[in-house]
Design a protein around this motif. Structure first.
Motif, PDB file in Angstrom:
ATOM      1  N   SER A  25      82.244   0.052  -1.210  1.00  0.00           N
ATOM      2  CA  SER A  25      83.518  -0.473  -1.718  1.00  0.00           C
ATOM      3  C   SER A  25      84.705  -0.043  -0.871  1.00  0.00           C
ATOM      4  O   SER A  25      85.847  -0.337  -1.202  1.00  0.00           O
ATOM      5  N   THR A  26      84.454   0.675   0.237  1.00  0.00           N
ATOM      6  CA  THR A  26      85.602   1.073   1.055  1.00  0.00           C
ATOM      7  C   THR A  26      85.507   0.630   2.518  1.00  0.00           C
ATOM      8  O   THR A  26      86.522   0.485   3.174  1.00  0.00           O
ATOM      9  N   ASP A  27      84.313   0.399   3.014  1.00  0.00           N
ATOM     10  CA  ASP A  27      84.169   0.098   4.442  1.00  0.00           C
ATOM     11  C   ASP A  27      83.881  -1.390   4.621  1.00  0.00           C
ATOM     12  O   ASP A  27      82.740  -1.835   4.506  1.00  0.00           O
ATOM     13  N   TYR A  28      84.927  -2.153   4.876  1.00  0.00           N
ATOM     14  CA  TYR A  28      84.785  -3.620   4.959  1.00  0.00           C
ATOM     15  C   TYR A  28      85.999  -4.178   5.678  1.00  0.00           C
ATOM     16  O   TYR A  28      86.996  -3.469   5.888  1.00  0.00           O
ATOM     17  N   LYS A  29      85.946  -5.474   5.993  1.00  0.00           N
ATOM     18  CA  LYS A  29      87.100  -6.134   6.609  1.00  0.00           C
ATOM     19  C   LYS A  29      87.735  -7.031   5.537  1.00  0.00           C
ATOM     20  O   LYS A  29      87.031  -7.861   4.944  1.00  0.00           O
ATOM     21  N   ALA A  30      89.015  -6.845   5.290  1.00  0.00           N
ATOM     22  CA  ALA A  30      89.699  -7.676   4.280  1.00  0.00           C
ATOM     23  C   ALA A  30      90.000  -9.051   4.863  1.00  0.00           C
ATOM     24  O   ALA A  30      90.178  -9.206   6.070  1.00  0.00           O
ATOM     25  N   GLY A  31      90.066 -10.066   3.990  1.00  0.00           N
ATOM     26  CA  GLY A  31      90.474 -11.392   4.424  1.00  0.00           C
ATOM     27  C   GLY A  31      89.432 -12.105   5.247  1.00  0.00           C
ATOM     28  O   GLY A  31      89.693 -12.510   6.386  1.00  0.00           O
ATOM     29  N   VAL A  32      88.231 -12.283   4.700  1.00  0.00           N
ATOM     30  CA  VAL A  32      87.199 -13.045   5.427  1.00  0.00           C
ATOM     31  C   VAL A  32      86.663 -14.230   4.607  1.00  0.00           C
ATOM     32  O   VAL A  32      86.314 -15.252   5.178  1.00  0.00           O
ATOM     33  N   LEU A  33      86.631 -14.091   3.280  1.00  0.00           N
ATOM     34  CA  LEU A  33      86.076 -15.189   2.469  1.00  0.00           C
ATOM     35  C   LEU A  33      87.170 -16.214   2.175  1.00  0.00           C
ATOM     36  O   LEU A  33      88.344 -15.875   2.008  1.00  0.00           O
ATOM     37  N   SER A  34      86.753 -17.478   2.077  1.00  0.00           N
ATOM     38  CA  SER A  34      87.738 -18.524   1.787  1.00  0.00           C
ATOM     39  C   SER A  34      88.015 -18.572   0.287  1.00  0.00           C
ATOM     40  O   SER A  34      87.209 -18.105  -0.527  1.00  0.00           O
ATOM     41  N   ILE A  35      89.131 -19.172  -0.080  1.00  0.00           N
ATOM     42  CA  ILE A  35      89.477 -19.276  -1.500  1.00  0.00           C
ATOM     43  C   ILE A  35      88.427 -20.114  -2.247  1.00  0.00           C
ATOM     44  O   ILE A  35      88.089 -19.797  -3.392  1.00  0.00           O
ATOM     45  N   SER A  36      87.885 -21.119  -1.599  1.00  0.00           N
ATOM     46  CA  SER A  36      86.884 -21.923  -2.323  1.00  0.00           C
ATOM     47  C   SER A  36      85.642 -21.099  -2.646  1.00  0.00           C
ATOM     48  O   SER A  36      85.068 -21.227  -3.732  1.00  0.00           O
ATOM     49  N   SER A  37      85.260 -20.194  -1.750  1.00  0.00           N
ATOM     50  CA  SER A  37      84.086 -19.381  -2.082  1.00  0.00           C
ATOM     51  C   SER A  37      84.423 -18.350  -3.167  1.00  0.00           C
ATOM     52  O   SER A  37      83.584 -18.023  -4.006  1.00  0.00           O
ATOM     53  N   LEU A  38      85.648 -17.858  -3.190  1.00  0.00           N
ATOM     54  CA  LEU A  38      86.036 -16.902  -4.249  1.00  0.00           C
ATOM     55  C   LEU A  38      85.990 -17.555  -5.618  1.00  0.00           C
ATOM     56  O   LEU A  38      85.562 -16.969  -6.606  1.00  0.00           O
ATOM     57  N   LEU A  39      86.434 -18.801  -5.652  1.00  0.00           N
ATOM     58  CA  LEU A  39      86.488 -19.503  -6.943  1.00  0.00           C
ATOM     59  C   LEU A  39      85.108 -19.710  -7.557  1.00  0.00           C
ATOM     60  O   LEU A  39      84.980 -19.785  -8.784  1.00  0.00           O
ATOM     61  N   LYS A  40      84.083 -19.769  -6.696  1.00  0.00           N
ATOM     62  CA  LYS A  40      82.713 -19.953  -7.210  1.00  0.00           C
ATOM     63  C   LYS A  40      82.298 -18.787  -8.114  1.00  0.00           C
ATOM     64  O   LYS A  40      81.438 -18.917  -8.978  1.00  0.00           O
ATOM     65  N   ALA A  41      82.931 -17.603  -7.883  1.00  0.00           N
ATOM     66  CA  ALA A  41      82.563 -16.420  -8.688  1.00  0.00           C
ATOM     67  C   ALA A  41      83.345 -16.343  -9.999  1.00  0.00           C
ATOM     68  O   ALA A  41      83.204 -15.399 -10.760  1.00  0.00           O
ATOM     69  N   VAL A  42      84.214 -17.333 -10.245  1.00  0.00           N
ATOM     70  CA  VAL A  42      85.043 -17.279 -11.458  1.00  0.00           C
ATOM     71  C   VAL A  42      84.702 -18.448 -12.368  1.00  0.00           C
ATOM     72  O   VAL A  42      85.177 -19.571 -12.154  1.00  0.00           O
ATOM     73  N   PRO A  43      83.890 -18.208 -13.381  1.00  0.00           N
ATOM     74  CA  PRO A  43      83.490 -19.323 -14.231  1.00  0.00           C
ATOM     75  C   PRO A  43      84.605 -19.736 -15.191  1.00  0.00           C
ATOM     76  O   PRO A  43      85.446 -18.925 -15.555  1.00  0.00           O
ATOM     77  N   GLY A  44      84.638 -21.016 -15.528  1.00  0.00           N
ATOM     78  CA  GLY A  44      85.501 -21.449 -16.634  1.00  0.00           C
ATOM     79  C   GLY A  44      86.917 -21.808 -16.267  1.00  0.00           C
ATOM     80  O   GLY A  44      87.688 -22.230 -17.129  1.00  0.00           O
TER      81      GLY A  44
END
Ligand code: SIN
Length: 331
Positions: A25-44
């Motif tokens: 949860s700490t070692d990663y690069k921010a700002g790589v996934l697109s908004i459309s892929s983020l929305l797939k994780a949010v149901p409803g």
């Protein structure tokens, strides 16, 4: 009843980050996934609003720039004018979210809801917080009660006014606090509850405007500390074109004499506007009679990074200390 039209403007951040595995949860690069892929994780979300999305940027918000602020603010203003937009959600890294939120709070001329959100944990982490934050942000932006509240941050089930909120923890999901005034509401299971309104001027009542603005006046921050050597930094900022300096003073406005005496000289020579904020994180900076005579301005209870935002915008209007001081009382 027809569903509200909510547009999500994506700018990056940890909410759009993916680490190598679920336990990281700490070692990663921010700002790589697109908004459309983020929305797939949010149901409803489709049940709440008619959603559209726009990828404005995909950055780690520590790389936020004045140029991107101007671009974002112009886009927000143009979208807010459209009868086809009822509310705006902006996904953003948490590091500078408070600065972007306050900037937009001062230059977005709309009473429609503008809500920033993000995440403290990457989207790939166990118990990632981004999906819930995005869900809450859309609920908030779609709620009639969220109008006329200025720009808000919705994070960890709480609603904060842009002016008052700051990031106060490096990693915890309860990282945001409004140290002087508390949150203005919260969101539980899709229900929005407000407890109070922000009192300072914002959005439709703000005199600041980005229309036609190509760049912002240069304002830098110097930090007070024991054996303070920031005279060197002050001179370098001035040489690089700074029109204003915000000092993160060590308490309620105290600055080490090493740099204070230098700032007084520069104020006398009218080389700079100097605003006193505090590195303490809560409370306001009162000005003594001598401070006023010397030309210092109080940031009121704005933290240094927010005082920088207001000073840049104030300098688009005037160089006059008294007028700038008034802006710090009102905004
Ligand atoms: C960022 O601000 O882009 C990285 C950190 C975060 O979003 O929590």
């Amino acid at each position: 009843m027809s569903k509200p039209n909510i547009i999500i403007l994506a700018t990056g951040g940890t909410v759009a980050a993916k680490a190598s595995d679920e336990s990281t949860s700490t070692d990663y690069k921010a700002g790589v996934l697109s908004i459309s892929s983020l929305l797939k994780a949010v149901p409803g979300l489709d049940g709440i609003a008619k959603l559209s999305t726009e990828q404005i940027a995909n950055i780690d918000s520590s790389n936020m720039s004045d140029e991107l602020w101007l671009k974002l603010a112009k886009r927000v203003n143009s979208l807010a004018k459209s009868p086809k937009v009822d509310g705006i959600v902006i996904t953003h890294g948490t590091d500078t979210m408070e600065e972007t939120a306050y900037f937009l709070n001062l230059v977005s001329h709309t009473n429609k809801a503008i809500v920033l959100t993000g995440a403290m944990r990457p989207a790939s982490a166990i118990s990632a917080d981004g999906a819930k934050n995005l869900y809450n942000a859309v609920y908030l932006a779609a709620d009639e009660q969220a109008r006329n509240k200025g720009v808000m941050i919705a994070i960890n089930d709480k609603i904060y006014a842009a002016r008052d909120v700051s990031k106060t923890h490096t990693l915890n999901i309860d990282a945001f606090k409004a140290q002087n005034s508390g949150e203005i509401g919260y969101i539980i299971d899709g229900k929005v509850f407000f407890s109070h309104d922000p009192v300072k001027l914002h959005t439709v009542n703000s005199v600041f405007c980005v229309r036609g603005l190509k760049k912002l006046p240069k304002v830098d921050i110097v930090y007070s500390y024991a054996n303070d050597g920031s005279k060197v930094a002050i001179d370098a900022f001035l040489k690089a074109g700074a029109k204003g300096i915000v000092v993160a003073t060590s308490g309620a406005g105290s600055i080490h004499e090493n740099s204070k005496n230098h700032l007084i000289k520069l104020l006398k020579a009218k080389k700079l506007v100097v605003v006193k904020s505090s590195r303490v994180g809560a409370g306001l900076v009162p000005l003594g009679k001598e401070d006023e005579e010397q030309g210092f301005i109080s940031a009121n209870d704005l933290n240094p990074q927010k005082a920088r935002v207001l000073l840049m915008l104030a300098l688009t209007k005037t160089q006059e200390g008294k007028e700038i001081s008034k802006y710090f009382e009102l905004y």
